[in-house]
Design a protein around this motif. Structure first.
Motif, PDB file in Angstrom:
ATOM      1  N   ILE A  41      83.937 -45.682  81.398  1.00 15.26           N
ATOM      2  CA  ILE A  41      83.384 -45.864  80.052  1.00 15.26           C
ATOM      3  C   ILE A  41      82.627 -47.192  79.969  1.00 15.26           C
ATOM      4  O   ILE A  41      81.536 -47.277  79.396  1.00 15.26           O
ATOM      5  CB  ILE A  41      84.488 -45.806  78.982  1.00 15.26           C
ATOM      6  N   ALA A  42      83.206 -48.237  80.568  1.00 16.87           N
ATOM      7  CA  ALA A  42      82.563 -49.554  80.564  1.00 16.87           C
ATOM      8  C   ALA A  42      81.223 -49.512  81.293  1.00 16.87           C
ATOM      9  O   ALA A  42      80.230 -50.087  80.832  1.00 16.87           O
ATOM     10  CB  ALA A  42      83.490 -50.590  81.199  1.00 16.87           C
ATOM     11  N   VAL A  43      81.186 -48.824  82.427  1.00 20.87           N
ATOM     12  CA  VAL A  43      79.941 -48.716  83.196  1.00 20.87           C
ATOM     13  C   VAL A  43      78.892 -47.920  82.421  1.00 20.87           C
ATOM     14  O   VAL A  43      77.714 -48.294  82.383  1.00 20.87           O
ATOM     15  CB  VAL A  43      80.203 -48.064  84.569  1.00 20.87           C
ATOM     16  N   ILE A  44      79.330 -46.837  81.777  1.00 18.13           N
ATOM     17  CA  ILE A  44      78.403 -46.043  80.962  1.00 18.13           C
ATOM     18  C   ILE A  44      77.831 -46.889  79.818  1.00 18.13           C
ATOM     19  O   ILE A  44      76.631 -46.812  79.508  1.00 18.13           O
ATOM     20  CB  ILE A  44      79.110 -44.787  80.415  1.00 18.13           C
ATOM     21  N   SER A  45      78.681 -47.711  79.209  1.00 17.54           N
ATOM     22  CA  SER A  45      78.199 -48.595  78.139  1.00 17.54           C
ATOM     23  C   SER A  45      77.161 -49.573  78.662  1.00 17.54           C
ATOM     24  O   SER A  45      76.193 -49.913  77.976  1.00 17.54           O
ATOM     25  CB  SER A  45      79.372 -49.356  77.501  1.00 17.54           C
ATOM     26  N   ASP A  46      77.355 -50.012  79.921  1.00 11.75           N
ATOM     27  CA  ASP A  46      76.412 -50.941  80.545  1.00 11.75           C
ATOM     28  C   ASP A  46      75.066 -50.267  80.786  1.00 11.75           C
ATOM     29  O   ASP A  46      74.006 -50.885  80.654  1.00 11.75           O
ATOM     30  CB  ASP A  46      77.001 -51.447  81.866  1.00 11.75           C
ATOM     31  N   ILE A  47      75.099 -48.994  81.140  1.00 13.10           N
ATOM     32  CA  ILE A  47      73.862 -48.258  81.394  1.00 13.10           C
ATOM     33  C   ILE A  47      73.067 -48.049  80.103  1.00 13.10           C
ATOM     34  O   ILE A  47      71.856 -48.261  80.050  1.00 13.10           O
ATOM     35  CB  ILE A  47      74.174 -46.895  82.049  1.00 13.10           C
ATOM     36  N   PHE A  48      73.783 -47.654  79.050  1.00 15.14           N
ATOM     37  CA  PHE A  48      73.086 -47.215  77.842  1.00 15.14           C
ATOM     38  C   PHE A  48      72.786 -48.326  76.839  1.00 15.14           C
ATOM     39  O   PHE A  48      71.913 -48.130  75.976  1.00 15.14           O
ATOM     40  CB  PHE A  48      73.880 -46.091  77.162  1.00 15.14           C
ATOM     41  N   ASP A  49      73.475 -49.483  76.929  1.00 19.77           N
ATOM     42  CA  ASP A  49      73.180 -50.515  75.928  1.00 19.77           C
ATOM     43  C   ASP A  49      71.735 -50.998  76.031  1.00 19.77           C
ATOM     44  O   ASP A  49      71.038 -51.147  75.025  1.00 19.77           O
ATOM     45  CB  ASP A  49      74.178 -51.687  76.001  1.00 19.77           C
ATOM     46  N   GLY A  50      71.268 -51.193  77.279  1.00 23.15           N
ATOM     47  CA  GLY A  50      69.888 -51.637  77.463  1.00 23.15           C
ATOM     48  C   GLY A  50      68.878 -50.565  77.096  1.00 23.15           C
ATOM     49  O   GLY A  50      67.842 -50.855  76.472  1.00 23.15           O
ATOM     50  N   ILE A  51      69.163 -49.324  77.495  1.00 22.14           N
ATOM     51  CA  ILE A  51      68.254 -48.213  77.187  1.00 22.14           C
ATOM     52  C   ILE A  51      68.087 -48.045  75.680  1.00 22.14           C
ATOM     53  O   ILE A  51      66.969 -47.944  75.159  1.00 22.14           O
ATOM     54  CB  ILE A  51      68.782 -46.897  77.804  1.00 22.14           C
ATOM     55  N   ILE A  52      69.214 -48.035  74.977  1.00 21.02           N
ATOM     56  CA  ILE A  52      69.180 -47.857  73.519  1.00 21.02           C
ATOM     57  C   ILE A  52      68.513 -49.048  72.847  1.00 21.02           C
ATOM     58  O   ILE A  52      67.721 -48.886  71.904  1.00 21.02           O
ATOM     59  CB  ILE A  52      70.608 -47.643  72.971  1.00 21.02           C
ATOM     60  N   ALA A  53      68.816 -50.256  73.333  1.00 26.20           N
ATOM     61  CA  ALA A  53      68.221 -51.458  72.743  1.00 26.20           C
ATOM     62  C   ALA A  53      66.708 -51.438  72.851  1.00 26.20           C
ATOM     63  O   ALA A  53      65.996 -51.800  71.904  1.00 26.20           O
ATOM     64  CB  ALA A  53      68.789 -52.712  73.414  1.00 26.20           C
ATOM     65  N   ARG A  54      66.195 -50.990  74.009  1.00 27.04           N
ATOM     66  CA  ARG A  54      64.740 -50.927  74.183  1.00 27.04           C
ATOM     67  C   ARG A  54      64.128 -49.844  73.307  1.00 27.04           C
ATOM     68  O   ARG A  54      63.051 -50.032  72.737  1.00 27.04           O
ATOM     69  CB  ARG A  54      64.403 -50.702  75.658  1.00 27.04           C
TER      70      ARG A  54
END
Length: 199
Positions: A41-54
């Motif tokens: 879950i932590a790794v998935i959050s790391d992947i998507f936080d940047g994508i969503i932020a952009r």
């Protein structure tokens, strides 16, 4: 109701929250299935936080720095958990692990000396390194398999060396710079600007 623009910050915060729980699960010398679930879950959050932020156009320097700190926190807690559960593995890999840690510390030191900030490049090699860490961590904690640690350590060294060179090349601190080639192009652009201003 949660504002969409807050989602990247929440994902970064989630990683901070999960990290100590991994160590807590490992304190008794063994881990439950929730260790792997929490880590994924932590790794998935790391992947998507940047994508969503952009996508939402909220990818600020402050958010990206927080993202980097969350990564450090997560992998520090994973490292502590490895030591608690698999101390012999740490001893078996002590030389390559020492080199990987030394490379990362060198990167942090160079960045702090030059820019007085920790690096926050989020390069392609860092992303690949993250994938290899995911594979190595799941293999170790899920299947007691250690061979994939070699790949994670190799990618750590490659990423560290690339980002050290990038730090030395760049005239100013940058975040979200994807590779050494991007750093070279940015440096050349800055040099061209300086030359045009001096003429």
């Amino acid at each position: 109701m949660i504002q969409l623009t807050k989602i990247p910050s929440i994902l970064v915060g989630l990683r901070f929250a999960i990290s100590p729980l991994l160590v807590l699960d490992a304190l008794d010398g063994q881990t439950t299935i929730w260790f792997i679930v929490g880590y994924i879950i932590a790794v998935i959050s790391d992947i998507f936080d940047g994508i969503i932020a952009r996508r939402l156009k909220v990818s600020t320097v402050k958010l990206r720095q927080a993202d980097s700190w969350a990564d450090i926190c997560l992998y520090l807690c994973v490292a502590i958990s490895v030591w608690l559960i698999y101390p012999q593995t740490v001893l078996d890999f002590q030389i390559p692990l020492f080199l990987a840690i030394l490379a990362q510390l060198t990167l942090f030191t160079v960045s702090l000396i030059k820019f007085k900030k920790f690096p926050s490049f989020h390069t392609y090699t860092a992303k690949i390194w993250g994938i290899t860490l995911l594979i190595a961590t799941v293999a170790l904690f899920g299947f007691d398999y250690t061979k994939t640690l070699w790949l994670a350590i190799l990618l750590c060294l490659i990423n560290s060396i690339e980002e050290i060179i990038m730090t030395l090349l760049l005239p100013e601190w940058q975040c979200d710079l994807l590779s050494i080639f991007h750093a070279i192009n940015l440096r050349q652009t800055e040099i061209t600007k300086i030359k045009s201003l001096s003429e």
